[in-house]
Design a protein around this motif. Structure first.
Motif, PDB file in Angstrom:
ATOM      1  N   ALA A 209     -15.924 -30.248  94.079  1.00 27.57           N
ATOM      2  CA  ALA A 209     -15.964 -28.985  94.322  1.00 27.57           C
ATOM      3  C   ALA A 209     -15.415 -28.111  93.108  1.00 27.57           C
ATOM      4  N   LEU A 210     -14.489 -28.750  92.464  1.00 25.29           N
ATOM      5  CA  LEU A 210     -13.894 -28.047  91.379  1.00 25.29           C
ATOM      6  C   LEU A 210     -14.550 -28.185  90.045  1.00 25.29           C
ATOM      7  N   GLY A 211     -15.734 -28.899  90.221  1.00 24.30           N
ATOM      8  CA  GLY A 211     -16.899 -28.847  88.909  1.00 24.30           C
ATOM      9  C   GLY A 211     -16.686 -30.013  88.125  1.00 24.30           C
ATOM     10  N   ALA A 212     -16.230 -31.199  88.717  1.00 28.87           N
ATOM     11  CA  ALA A 212     -15.911 -32.542  88.085  1.00 28.87           C
ATOM     12  C   ALA A 212     -17.201 -33.258  88.203  1.00 28.87           C
ATOM     13  N   THR A 213     -17.659 -33.817  87.081  1.00 25.41           N
ATOM     14  CA  THR A 213     -18.957 -34.748  87.284  1.00 25.41           C
ATOM     15  C   THR A 213     -18.594 -36.029  88.128  1.00 25.41           C
ATOM     16  N   PRO A 214     -19.260 -36.772  88.613  1.00 22.89           N
ATOM     17  CA  PRO A 214     -19.011 -38.034  89.185  1.00 22.89           C
ATOM     18  C   PRO A 214     -18.373 -39.066  88.605  1.00 22.89           C
ATOM     19  N   TRP A 215     -18.714 -39.084  86.962  1.00 21.87           N
ATOM     20  CA  TRP A 215     -17.480 -39.922  86.175  1.00 21.87           C
ATOM     21  C   TRP A 215     -16.150 -39.480  86.060  1.00 21.87           C
ATOM     22  N   ASP A 216     -16.198 -38.103  86.002  1.00 27.05           N
ATOM     23  CA  ASP A 216     -14.795 -37.672  86.071  1.00 27.05           C
ATOM     24  C   ASP A 216     -14.132 -37.853  87.407  1.00 27.05           C
ATOM     25  N   VAL A 217     -14.890 -37.983  88.421  1.00 29.88           N
ATOM     26  CA  VAL A 217     -14.138 -38.212  89.805  1.00 29.88           C
ATOM     27  C   VAL A 217     -13.490 -39.756  89.733  1.00 29.88           C
ATOM     28  N   VAL A 218     -14.343 -40.664  89.149  1.00 32.41           N
ATOM     29  CA  VAL A 218     -14.303 -42.203  89.300  1.00 32.41           C
ATOM     30  C   VAL A 218     -12.632 -42.383  88.127  1.00 32.41           C
ATOM     31  N   ARG A 219     -13.070 -41.485  86.989  1.00 35.45           N
ATOM     32  CA  ARG A 219     -11.959 -41.758  85.893  1.00 35.45           C
ATOM     33  C   ARG A 219     -10.592 -40.931  86.565  1.00 35.45           C
ATOM     34  N   PHE A 220     -10.307 -39.899  86.976  1.00 34.82           N
ATOM     35  CA  PHE A 220      -9.437 -39.102  87.162  1.00 34.82           C
ATOM     36  C   PHE A 220      -8.750 -39.194  88.580  1.00 34.82           C
ATOM     37  N   VAL A 221      -9.740 -39.614  89.623  1.00 32.44           N
ATOM     38  CA  VAL A 221      -9.456 -39.440  90.926  1.00 32.44           C
ATOM     39  C   VAL A 221      -9.056 -40.820  91.553  1.00 32.44           C
ATOM     40  N   VAL A 222     -10.541 -41.413  91.662  1.00 30.06           N
ATOM     41  CA  VAL A 222     -10.508 -42.698  92.492  1.00 30.06           C
ATOM     42  C   VAL A 222      -9.932 -43.808  91.789  1.00 30.06           C
ATOM     43  N   VAL A 223     -10.161 -44.230  90.581  1.00 26.31           N
ATOM     44  CA  VAL A 223      -9.413 -45.527  89.970  1.00 26.31           C
ATOM     45  C   VAL A 223      -7.814 -45.197  89.979  1.00 26.31           C
ATOM     46  N   PRO A 224      -7.371 -43.875  89.408  1.00 32.53           N
ATOM     47  CA  PRO A 224      -5.954 -43.877  89.600  1.00 32.53           C
ATOM     48  C   PRO A 224      -5.398 -43.889  90.952  1.00 32.53           C
ATOM     49  N   HIS A 225      -6.128 -43.392  92.091  1.00 28.14           N
ATOM     50  CA  HIS A 225      -5.524 -43.663  93.133  1.00 28.14           C
ATOM     51  C   HIS A 225      -5.322 -44.934  93.852  1.00 28.14           C
ATOM     52  N   ALA A 226      -6.347 -45.762  93.270  1.00 22.40           N
ATOM     53  CA  ALA A 226      -6.459 -47.164  93.928  1.00 22.40           C
ATOM     54  C   ALA A 226      -5.961 -48.340  92.750  1.00 22.40           C
ATOM     55  N   ARG A 227      -5.268 -47.540  91.844  1.00 23.78           N
ATOM     56  CA  ARG A 227      -4.801 -48.696  90.772  1.00 23.78           C
ATOM     57  C   ARG A 227      -3.940 -49.939  91.365  1.00 23.78           C
ATOM     58  N   ARG A 228      -3.071 -49.716  92.393  1.00 30.12           N
ATOM     59  CA  ARG A 228      -2.481 -50.772  93.044  1.00 30.12           C
ATOM     60  C   ARG A 228      -3.294 -51.750  93.426  1.00 30.12           C
ATOM     61  N   GLY A 229      -4.361 -51.345  94.282  1.00 33.17           N
ATOM     62  CA  GLY A 229      -5.294 -52.209  94.907  1.00 33.17           C
ATOM     63  C   GLY A 229      -6.070 -53.023  93.804  1.00 33.17           C
ATOM     64  N   VAL A 230      -6.385 -52.213  92.777  1.00 29.75           N
ATOM     65  CA  VAL A 230      -7.100 -52.809  91.567  1.00 29.75           C
ATOM     66  C   VAL A 230      -6.289 -54.102  91.018  1.00 29.75           C
ATOM     67  N   ALA A 231      -5.109 -53.676  90.716  1.00 26.96           N
ATOM     68  CA  ALA A 231      -4.082 -54.707  90.309  1.00 26.96           C
ATOM     69  C   ALA A 231      -4.145 -56.070  91.208  1.00 26.96           C
ATOM     70  N   GLY A 232      -4.121 -55.757  92.573  1.00 19.62           N
ATOM     71  CA  GLY A 232      -4.032 -56.919  93.369  1.00 19.62           C
ATOM     72  C   GLY A 232      -5.483 -57.609  93.232  1.00 19.62           C
ATOM     73  N   ALA A 233      -6.650 -57.182  93.186  1.00 18.23           N
ATOM     74  CA  ALA A 233      -7.889 -57.760  92.942  1.00 18.23           C
ATOM     75  C   ALA A 233      -7.845 -58.680  91.701  1.00 18.23           C
ATOM     76  N   VAL A 234      -7.252 -58.090  90.634  1.00 21.28           N
ATOM     77  CA  VAL A 234      -7.157 -58.888  89.380  1.00 21.28           C
ATOM     78  C   VAL A 234      -6.237 -60.240  89.325  1.00 21.28           C
ATOM     79  N   LEU A 235      -5.172 -60.069  90.490  1.00 19.65           N
ATOM     80  CA  LEU A 235      -4.343 -61.028  90.638  1.00 19.65           C
ATOM     81  C   LEU A 235      -5.092 -62.023  91.380  1.00 19.65           C
ATOM     82  N   LEU A 236      -5.777 -61.692  92.562  1.00 21.63           N
ATOM     83  CA  LEU A 236      -6.603 -62.559  93.179  1.00 21.63           C
ATOM     84  C   LEU A 236      -7.513 -63.204  92.310  1.00 21.63           C
ATOM     85  N   GLY A 237      -8.265 -62.793  91.592  1.00 21.33           N
ATOM     86  CA  GLY A 237      -9.023 -63.353  90.492  1.00 21.33           C
ATOM     87  C   GLY A 237      -8.326 -64.413  89.650  1.00 21.33           C
ATOM     88  N   LEU A 238      -7.031 -63.894  89.271  1.00 17.58           N
ATOM     89  CA  LEU A 238      -6.042 -64.704  88.384  1.00 17.58           C
ATOM     90  C   LEU A 238      -5.785 -66.002  89.100  1.00 17.58           C
TER      91      LEU A 238
END
Length: 316
Positions: A209-238
């Protein structure tokens, strides 16, 4: 005085029905608690048994077991540094290759991919996770290793980098790392997909709604908000990369050595147990392999516990 006769098939009262339901709940709860307790006992029992088997080696070799690189059961020399080195190198290279691809697949499935493609790609990821590891090992030995020996390793060797030096054998640390990357990719992609999918939709909608593109949403909103869970996914892979056995044993080269080249044959903690345990003839040899198993057990449990803590904290 004549007593009133109550038919046996008379309907139960509401209170009797509630009491019956509460009794069933208590019974099921007790069974669930017993099953959970049994799992904990199994885990503790396995750990205690492996430590008991490893105790002669721990007492005989001490700290030198993990700093010595010589592994020669015929002379009674047991140093597991080369196995630790091989495990760290293959797991690190595998994660280096698998994490970017896994993140890309997860983002495609949750935010950027066409909706008609998300279900087939998600099914493909889950199918890759279901392939037995021995099949990956067979494919790597018969297809991937010759491909590396004849084409990829000569190209990498032409770069002159120290990590790409030595004879072109096909099997070795590089081949084991590549097959591990393929094997941990579904784990990282699937868990990351679930973590990114749990990000509140209000955050995405607000950014759009603020004018971000879908890629901007992924980079600046989704991934930063889920970074701890992403780290957990990497540890499971490790954790899976460190504990993988059969596929790695087929292509790692089975040589206890510490080399700076990814072309060189090596050994991992899991593969040395799988290869040498059936032929171990002395008590100290079996005990030394069990000590390697203790370290492998501790590392994998630590990675899995840390990963699940991170993923669960993100899901709350």
């Amino acid at each position: 005085m004549q007593r009133a006769l109550v038919p046996r098939d008379a309907p139960r009262t509401q209170e009797e029905t509630r009491e019956s339901a509460r009794s069933a709940d208590r019974t099921l709860g007790a069974l669930g608690a017993g099953a959970a307790g049994a799992l904990a006992l199994v885990l503790i029992g396995v750990a205690a048994s492996v430590v008991h088997l490893a105790w002669p080696s721990i007492r005989e070799n001490g700290a030198s077991f993990w700093i010595g690189a010589t592994w020669d059961p015929a002379r009674g020399a047991y140093g597991a540094l080369s196995f630790l080195f091989g495990t760290v190198v293959t797991a690190a290279v595998a994660l280096l290759l698998a994490v970017p691809v896994g993140l890309g697949v997860a983002v495609f499935l949750t935010d950027l991919g066409p909706k008609t493609m998300r279900r087939p790609v998600s099914a493909l990821v889950e199918l890759l996770a279901a392939v037995p590891s021995v099949v990956y090992g067979l494919w790597a030995a018969l297809v991937l290793a010759p491909l590396l020996r004849d084409w990829i390793e000569p190209l990498l060797g032409a770069t002159g980098l120290p990590i790409f030096r030595g004879p072109y054998l096909g099997v070795g640390l590089l081949c084991a790392s590549l097959v591990l990357a393929i094997m941990v990719l579904p784990t990282i992609a699937a868990v990351t997909r679930d973590v990114l999918g749990a990000v509140p939709s209000e955050l995405r909608e607000g950014a759009l709604a603020l004018g971000a593109t879908p890629w901007d949403v992924v980079r600046f909103v989704v991934v930063p908000h889920a970074r701890r869970g992403v780290a957990g996914a990497v540890l499971l892979g490790l954790g899976r990369a460190v504990g993988e056995t059969m596929a790695v044993a087929a292509v790692v080269g089975s040589r206890a050595d510490v080399s700076s080249s990814l072309f060189a044959p090596g050994y991992t903690m899991a593969s040395v147990i799988a290869n040498e345990f059936p032929t171990a003839s002395t008590e100290l040899h079996v005990s030394a392999l069990a000590e390697v198993g203790v370290m492998l057990f501790l590392v994998t449990v630590a990675f899995n516990v840390a990963a699940r803590v991170l993923v669960r904290s993100r899901a709350r």
